[in-house]
Design an enzyme around this catalytic site. Structure first.
Site, PDB file in Angstrom:
ATOM      1  CB  CYS A   2      -0.956   0.094   1.194  1.00  0.00           C
ATOM      2  SG  CYS A   2      -1.922  -1.387   1.449  1.00  0.00           S
ATOM      3  NE  ARG A  27       4.417   2.000  -0.517  1.00  0.00           N
ATOM      4  CZ  ARG A  27       5.538   1.663   0.082  1.00  0.00           C
ATOM      5  NH1 ARG A  27       6.673   1.919  -0.489  1.00  0.00           N
ATOM      6  NH2 ARG A  27       5.543   1.079   1.254  1.00  0.00           N
ATOM      7  CD1 TRP A  73      -0.416  -5.775  -3.954  1.00  0.00           C
ATOM      8  CD2 TRP A  73      -0.241  -6.604  -1.886  1.00  0.00           C
ATOM      9  NE1 TRP A  73       0.034  -7.069  -4.052  1.00  0.00           N
ATOM     10  CE2 TRP A  73       0.154  -7.608  -2.808  1.00  0.00           C
ATOM     11  CE3 TRP A  73      -0.211  -6.915  -0.526  1.00  0.00           C
ATOM     12  CZ2 TRP A  73       0.577  -8.875  -2.415  1.00  0.00           C
ATOM     13  CZ3 TRP A  73       0.208  -8.180  -0.140  1.00  0.00           C
ATOM     14  CH2 TRP A  73       0.592  -9.139  -1.079  1.00  0.00           C
ATOM     15  CG  ASN A  99       2.220   0.602   4.013  1.00  0.00           C
ATOM     16  OD1 ASN A  99       3.339   1.069   3.894  1.00  0.00           O
ATOM     17  ND2 ASN A  99       1.968  -0.641   3.758  1.00  0.00           N
ATOM     18  N   GLY A 100       0.530  -1.459   6.287  1.00  0.00           N
ATOM     19  CA  GLY A 100       1.143  -2.368   7.262  1.00  0.00           C
ATOM     20  C   GLY A 100       0.129  -3.417   7.683  1.00  0.00           C
ATOM     21  CD  GLU A 468      15.835 -10.869 -12.427  1.00  0.00           C
ATOM     22  OE1 GLU A 468      15.528 -11.539 -11.437  1.00  0.00           O
ATOM     23  OE2 GLU A 468      15.313  -9.755 -12.660  1.00  0.00           O
ATOM     24  CE  LYS A 472      12.738  -9.485 -13.745  1.00  0.00           C
ATOM     25  NZ  LYS A 472      12.602  -8.434 -12.787  1.00  0.00           N
ATOM     26  CD  GLU A 475       8.984  -9.865 -11.468  1.00  0.00           C
ATOM     27  OE1 GLU A 475       9.067  -9.399 -10.344  1.00  0.00           O
ATOM     28  OE2 GLU A 475       9.775  -9.545 -12.376  1.00  0.00           O
ATOM     29  CG  HIS A 491      19.331 -34.433 -11.503  1.00  0.00           C
ATOM     30  ND1 HIS A 491      19.779 -35.724 -11.304  1.00  0.00           N
ATOM     31  CD2 HIS A 491      20.434 -33.705 -11.812  1.00  0.00           C
ATOM     32  CE1 HIS A 491      21.089 -35.767 -11.462  1.00  0.00           C
ATOM     33  NE2 HIS A 491      21.512 -34.550 -11.778  1.00  0.00           N
ATOM     34  CE  LYS A 588      10.549  -0.480  -8.890  1.00  0.00           C
ATOM     35  NZ  LYS A 588      10.927  -1.715  -9.605  1.00  0.00           N
TER      36      LYS A 588
HETATM   37  C1  G6P Z   1       9.006  -7.249  -5.092  1.00  0.00           C
HETATM   38  C2  G6P Z   1       9.169  -6.675  -6.477  1.00  0.00           C
HETATM   39  C3  G6P Z   1      10.426  -7.233  -7.126  1.00  0.00           C
HETATM   40  C4  G6P Z   1      11.642  -6.961  -6.247  1.00  0.00           C
HETATM   41  C5  G6P Z   1      11.436  -7.506  -4.828  1.00  0.00           C
HETATM   42  C6  G6P Z   1      12.536  -7.037  -3.896  1.00  0.00           C
HETATM   43  O1  G6P Z   1       8.732  -8.600  -5.171  1.00  0.00           O
HETATM   44  O2  G6P Z   1       8.029  -6.968  -7.261  1.00  0.00           O
HETATM   45  O3  G6P Z   1      10.616  -6.630  -8.378  1.00  0.00           O
HETATM   46  O4  G6P Z   1      12.768  -7.552  -6.807  1.00  0.00           O
HETATM   47  O5  G6P Z   1      10.198  -7.021  -4.310  1.00  0.00           O
HETATM   48  O6  G6P Z   1      12.487  -5.652  -3.794  1.00  0.00           O
HETATM   49  P1  G6P Z   1      13.673  -4.746  -3.315  1.00  0.00           P
HETATM   50  O7  G6P Z   1      13.121  -3.365  -3.302  1.00  0.00           O
HETATM   51  O8  G6P Z   1      14.025  -5.217  -1.936  1.00  0.00           O
HETATM   52  O9  G6P Z   1      14.796  -4.918  -4.244  1.00  0.00           O
END
Ligand code: G6P
Length: 593
Positions: A2, A27, A73, A99-100, A468, A472, A475, A491, A588
């Site tokens: 949030c 957020r 969120w 938020n929290g 990674e 991507k 996501e 395996h 994010k």
């Molecule tokens: C969330 C985001 C990711 C990010 C991760 C860690 O899951 O969607 O894109 O890599 O948090 O975030 P940070 O700000 O700690 O790098």
């Protein structure tokens, strides 16, 4: 997660809050709302993104010069209009955004229900506003402080009341909150970028602090003692311009293509800061690189660089597992790696390690963030603002800081790393060439990324690339993808190869890991699999298609391959009509456990 915002001043509050909320949508974006004060409290809220809701209910038209806003969120309670913030007390005279997570909310709710309070939502937040109402007898400031004494959990909250129309009270415990200082006006936000358009002067609140914010100033106090605290004002050097799309269809595309510049900036981060981190690593018996999501994959790259270049074992650690798995004591160094500097689990791992006597460092992108202020030694990675939820340019910057630190440590150990150093300096140019492949990548995505399941395979330093790359794709396309080492493929997973599962192989220009991955490709082809190769220098035999980056050494190859698999995911998501910058269910910055 949030995002929350507040404003008090002479401007109309609601357009300011609306604009600032839009900057916090990374957020959370399942519902949002604004409350303003103009004699009485006016509230508009609904489900959907900030812009969608504004179209429906004209959020920015609320009257008044004081207000608060929230983009959600969901954690407690489904995505409904009732559960959207702001939340009012029974009298309609006090309003809260939060938020929290309030962990003792059900005990508090039962107590408040017994006292006759009427709840309208299923959220944990609503207990806060009723608790404040319950405690109100000697002013809103005291009521908030008394209420928070009974509350367990994490919060950044904003409160105002019709009874004291000249102030907003805000408080923080483990969720970020920053005050923005204007001339005769004050801003509040979950991050600095939310109000960057209006002011570059900021005061981040620390844990268990609260503030009384009026239009011409603020006072920060300790929640425990109620005593006034002296806070330093930060001058922010980020420009608001970088938060614009500049004609690109999505922030993600803009941020991927910005990498030649963002990596150049990370290559310029002060060498003294890097050397200090290298010394801290050298001095420690155990080093954990604690991170989540994409940052964890950058940490995994660090593992390889420190072992191969410096013969030093550092451990990349899922930050949510440090407490379960780590051996943390006074000889341990924990390096939190976090773009936002606000990820709950990463901050928790840093706090846990500090309690155990460990040394704490951090690699962070967001100025003034909690991690940046918590660590003894901080390296600001220098990527600039990243808006898209999917991390791209911040990943390559984090990786560069780690590689530069490994190189500094290797040199201290008298190892010859001059070849890698020289190549690293050319990285901005190499990336400039790499991103020219974008149209080719677009075509390959149209032709080969058309199934629902993918395996990304890589070896050595490109195992994190495979992880990674798969992340991507997951996501933003919502297709299933797994990253794994070439060694692991046999395996179990190889049994999945068929016409509904394609493979992306990440292959360096030369060396053992190239030939071994080529053997994996043969094994996949022998089972009629489809393979797209991401490589450097020359195509990989046996692949159905190749994306060939300029030739580079294996050590820096993960930095060169990153924009390729990022673009591959990007174009696939665009082809599927996905909401690229705001993928479903993600945020994010994950500020809850
Ligand atoms: C969330 C985001 C990711 C990010 C991760 C860690 O899951 O969607 O894109 O890599 O948090 O975030 P940070 O700000 O700690 O790098």
């Amino acid at each position: 997660m949030c995002g929350i915002v507040g404003y008090i001043g002479d401007r109309d509050a609601s357009p300011v809050l609306y604009g600032n909320l839009k900057r916090l949508e990374y957020r959370g974006y399942d519902s949002c709302g604004i409350a303003t004060l103009d004699g009485k409290i006016h509230v508009k809220k609904d489900t959907g993104s900030v812009e969608e809701i504004n179209k429906k209910v004209d959020l920015a038209s609320l009257p008044g010069h004081l207000g608060i806003g929230h983009t959600r969120w969901a954690t407690h309670g489904g995505v409904t209009k009732k559960n959207a913030h702001p939340h009012l007390d029974c009298s309609g005279e006090i309003v809260v955004v939060h938020n929290g997570i309030i962990s003792n909310f059900s005990t508090l709710r039962d107590l408040l229900l017994k006292k006759g309070h009427k709840f309208k939502s299923e959220t944990d937040t609503e207990v806060l506003v009723h608790l404040i109402e319950e405690k109100y007898d000697d002013g809103i400031e005291k009521a908030v402080r008394d209420a928070l004494m009974d509350v367990a959990g994490t919060y950044a909250l904003l409160v105002f009341s019709t009874r004291e129309p000249d102030k907003i009270i805000c408080a923080r415990n483990e969720s970020p909150l920053v005050l923005g200082i204007g001339a005769g006006e004050m801003y509040i936000g979950s991050d600095i970028a939310s109000f960057l358009k209006y002011t570059k002067k900021a005061v981040p609140l620390d844990e268990k602090e609260y503030a009384v914010v009026k239009k011409d100033g603020y006072v920060v106090k300790s929640l425990a003692t109620g005593r006034k605290l002296k806070k330093e004002i930060m001058e922010i050097d980020w420009s608001d311009e970088v938060a614009k799309k500049d004609g690109y269809a999505h922030f993600m595309l803009k941020e991927i293509l910005e990498q030649p510049t963002s990596v150049a900036s990370s290559l310029n981060v002060y060498p003294e800061d890097i050397s200090k981190l290298a010394l801290m690593i050298d001095d420690a018996s155990r080093v954990y690189l604690c991170a989540a999501g994409t940052s964890l994959h950058a940490a995994m790259l660090g593992e390889y660089w420190f072992s191969s270049l410096c013969n030093k074992s550092v451990i990349a650690m899922d930050s949510s597992e440090l407490q379960n798995k780590g051996v943390v004591d006074g000889d341990t160094l924990v390096i939190g790696i976090s773009q936002s500097g606000e990820t709950y689990d990463t901050l928790a791992s840093m706090r846990y390690a500090k309690e155990k006597g460990a040394k704490i460092a951090a690699i962070v992108n967001v100025t003034g963030s909690t991690a940046a202020r918590f660590a003894e030694h901080v390296i600001m990675q220098g990527s600039g603002i990243e808006i898209s939820v999917c991390a791209t340019k911040t990943f390559t910057s984090q990786a560069i800081i780690l590689l530069r630190t490994a190189l500094a440590l290797a040199k201290k150990k008298k190892k010859d790393v001059s070849k890698i150093e020289k190549e690293l300096l050319k990285l901005p140019d190499i990336l400039e060439e790499t991103i020219k492949l974008k149209n080719e990548i677009k075509e390959i995505s149209k032709k080969y990324l058309t199934v629902e399941n993918y395996i990304y395979v890589g070896r050595g330093i490109n195992l994190p690339s495979a992880l990674e790359g798969a992340l991507k794709l997951k996501e933003i396309t919502y297709h299933h993808a797994e990253g794994m080492s070439g060694g692991m493929l046999k395996h179990g997973t190889i049994s999945l190869i068929d016409k509904d599962l394609n493979v992306i192989a990440i292959v360096p220009a030369s060396g053992e890991n190239r030939s071994k991955t080529m053997s994996n490709i043969q094994e996949i082809k022998a089972r009629d699999g489809v393979v797209v190769g991401i490589t450097s220098g020359k195509p990989v035999d046996g692949c159905d298609a190749n994306i060939v980056a300029p030739e580079c050494g294996e050590a820096i190859s993960p930095l060169v391959f990153a924009p390729i698999y990022q673009l591959l995911a990007y174009y696939t998501a665009v082809n599927l009509g996905r909401n690229v910058d705001r993928p479903r269910a993600l945020a994010k910055s994950v500020t809850v456990e």
